[in-house]
Write a protein that holds these residues in place. Sequence first.
Motif, PDB file in Angstrom:
ATOM      1  N   MET A  90      23.409   5.571  -0.303  1.00  0.00           N
ATOM      2  CA  MET A  90      22.554   4.463  -0.697  1.00  0.00           C
ATOM      3  C   MET A  90      21.544   4.930  -1.725  1.00  0.00           C
ATOM      4  O   MET A  90      21.136   6.092  -1.733  1.00  0.00           O
ATOM      5  N   GLN A  91      21.190   4.025  -2.596  1.00  0.00           N
ATOM      6  CA  GLN A  91      20.141   4.246  -3.583  1.00  0.00           C
ATOM      7  C   GLN A  91      19.022   3.274  -3.232  1.00  0.00           C
ATOM      8  O   GLN A  91      19.260   2.071  -3.131  1.00  0.00           O
ATOM      9  N   LEU A  92      17.837   3.798  -2.987  1.00  0.00           N
ATOM     10  CA  LEU A  92      16.670   2.972  -2.669  1.00  0.00           C
ATOM     11  C   LEU A  92      15.767   2.961  -3.888  1.00  0.00           C
ATOM     12  O   LEU A  92      15.356   4.024  -4.364  1.00  0.00           O
ATOM     13  N   LYS A  93      15.469   1.768  -4.393  1.00  0.00           N
ATOM     14  CA  LYS A  93      14.651   1.649  -5.602  1.00  0.00           C
ATOM     15  C   LYS A  93      13.420   0.813  -5.289  1.00  0.00           C
ATOM     16  O   LYS A  93      13.520  -0.346  -4.933  1.00  0.00           O
ATOM     17  N   SER A  94      12.246   1.437  -5.440  1.00  0.00           N
ATOM     18  CA  SER A  94      10.982   0.769  -5.171  1.00  0.00           C
ATOM     19  C   SER A  94      10.505   0.042  -6.423  1.00  0.00           C
ATOM     20  O   SER A  94      10.740   0.494  -7.547  1.00  0.00           O
ATOM     21  N   ASP A  95       9.802  -1.073  -6.222  1.00  0.00           N
ATOM     22  CA  ASP A  95       9.258  -1.761  -7.396  1.00  0.00           C
ATOM     23  C   ASP A  95       8.081  -0.998  -7.998  1.00  0.00           C
ATOM     24  O   ASP A  95       7.584  -1.337  -9.053  1.00  0.00           O
ATOM     25  N   PHE A  96       7.629   0.092  -7.347  1.00  0.00           N
ATOM     26  CA  PHE A  96       6.604   0.962  -7.909  1.00  0.00           C
ATOM     27  C   PHE A  96       7.219   2.088  -8.737  1.00  0.00           C
ATOM     28  O   PHE A  96       6.541   3.020  -9.125  1.00  0.00           O
ATOM     29  N   GLY A  97       8.533   2.033  -8.943  1.00  0.00           N
ATOM     30  CA  GLY A  97       9.196   3.034  -9.769  1.00  0.00           C
ATOM     31  C   GLY A  97       9.820   4.169  -8.989  1.00  0.00           C
ATOM     32  O   GLY A  97      10.443   5.043  -9.571  1.00  0.00           O
ATOM     33  N   GLY A  98       9.669   4.204  -7.679  1.00  0.00           N
ATOM     34  CA  GLY A  98      10.293   5.255  -6.884  1.00  0.00           C
ATOM     35  C   GLY A  98      11.801   5.057  -6.807  1.00  0.00           C
ATOM     36  O   GLY A  98      12.297   3.937  -6.808  1.00  0.00           O
ATOM     37  N   ASP A  99      12.515   6.159  -6.754  1.00  0.00           N
ATOM     38  CA  ASP A  99      13.976   6.122  -6.715  1.00  0.00           C
ATOM     39  C   ASP A  99      14.426   7.198  -5.738  1.00  0.00           C
ATOM     40  O   ASP A  99      13.960   8.335  -5.808  1.00  0.00           O
ATOM     41  N   ALA A 122       0.820  -1.211   0.000  1.00  0.00           N
ATOM     42  CA  ALA A 122       0.000   0.000   0.000  1.00  0.00           C
ATOM     43  C   ALA A 122       0.859   1.267   0.000  1.00  0.00           C
ATOM     44  O   ALA A 122       0.371   2.339  -0.331  1.00  0.00           O
ATOM     45  N   LEU A 123       2.156   1.150   0.378  1.00  0.00           N
ATOM     46  CA  LEU A 123       3.011   2.332   0.455  1.00  0.00           C
ATOM     47  C   LEU A 123       4.020   2.367  -0.693  1.00  0.00           C
ATOM     48  O   LEU A 123       3.857   3.119  -1.641  1.00  0.00           O
ATOM     49  N   TYR A 124       5.083   1.565  -0.586  1.00  0.00           N
ATOM     50  CA  TYR A 124       6.179   1.652  -1.549  1.00  0.00           C
ATOM     51  C   TYR A 124       6.444   0.356  -2.289  1.00  0.00           C
ATOM     52  O   TYR A 124       7.209   0.326  -3.224  1.00  0.00           O
ATOM     53  N   GLY A 125       5.874  -0.740  -1.802  1.00  0.00           N
ATOM     54  CA  GLY A 125       6.193  -2.043  -2.374  1.00  0.00           C
ATOM     55  C   GLY A 125       7.569  -2.488  -1.912  1.00  0.00           C
ATOM     56  O   GLY A 125       8.116  -1.980  -0.935  1.00  0.00           O
ATOM     57  N   ASP A 126       8.141  -3.441  -2.604  1.00  0.00           N
ATOM     58  CA  ASP A 126       9.481  -3.920  -2.258  1.00  0.00           C
ATOM     59  C   ASP A 126      10.514  -2.856  -2.616  1.00  0.00           C
ATOM     60  O   ASP A 126      10.359  -2.133  -3.602  1.00  0.00           O
ATOM     61  N   VAL A 127      11.563  -2.769  -1.796  1.00  0.00           N
ATOM     62  CA  VAL A 127      12.594  -1.751  -1.997  1.00  0.00           C
ATOM     63  C   VAL A 127      13.958  -2.431  -2.044  1.00  0.00           C
ATOM     64  O   VAL A 127      14.300  -3.222  -1.160  1.00  0.00           O
ATOM     65  N   GLY A 128      14.741  -2.136  -3.071  1.00  0.00           N
ATOM     66  CA  GLY A 128      16.116  -2.608  -3.164  1.00  0.00           C
ATOM     67  C   GLY A 128      17.051  -1.520  -2.662  1.00  0.00           C
ATOM     68  O   GLY A 128      16.896  -0.341  -3.004  1.00  0.00           O
ATOM     69  N   GLU A 129      18.014  -1.901  -1.830  1.00  0.00           N
ATOM     70  CA  GLU A 129      18.991  -0.944  -1.300  1.00  0.00           C
ATOM     71  C   GLU A 129      20.358  -1.250  -1.911  1.00  0.00           C
ATOM     72  O   GLU A 129      20.879  -2.343  -1.749  1.00  0.00           O
TER      73      GLU A 129
END
Length: 176
Positions: A72-81, A37-44
């Motif tokens: 760090m670069q945080l990348k959400s599976d919803f396209g957030g960066d 509901a917020l960001y989905g999965d996030v890769g660090e």
Amino acid sequence: DNAQANGLVGGRFAWHFTDTVSGYFEGTWVQYAGDPALYGDVGEYAYRVGPELYFNPASRWQFFVNMGVGAMQLKSDFGGDDGRGFASVGLGARRGWQPGALRMELRADRTVTGAEGLGGRDFSAIKVIMGWTWGLGARPKDSDEDGVFDKKDRCPDTPHGAIVDKTAVAAHKAIM
């Protein structure tokens, strides 16, 4: 605020300046399962650099503390960066074997710069890291060529050909 175990992949380069002080550079990647509901999965994707201090360098069990700063670069599976700076502190131990050592570390990371992506919230993470470490480069020095490296040599001027124990103390003394 969710607690979960995630696999971490990384690489590290360290240089020992003395027996008790080293510096390091490392890169890591970890994937966090987030709230859909917020960001989905996030890769660090993180890189950090800093000093590491050893408390008992002559022991097989070496205890250490390290500090670091990085990005760090945080990348959400919803396209957030989202890119952020962070600081960390770690405590750990290494157990030496030949070749290499088992390395265990408990580390706390905390973002120190904000960004608008992913809600602008700060992130904190506690990481338990285990891995294998080994060195590259020159073999330790044995100045008197008695088979015991200078670092552990209690008799640094052993006569050539003398039989010695593991600390380079002559096992047999000449009888006069």
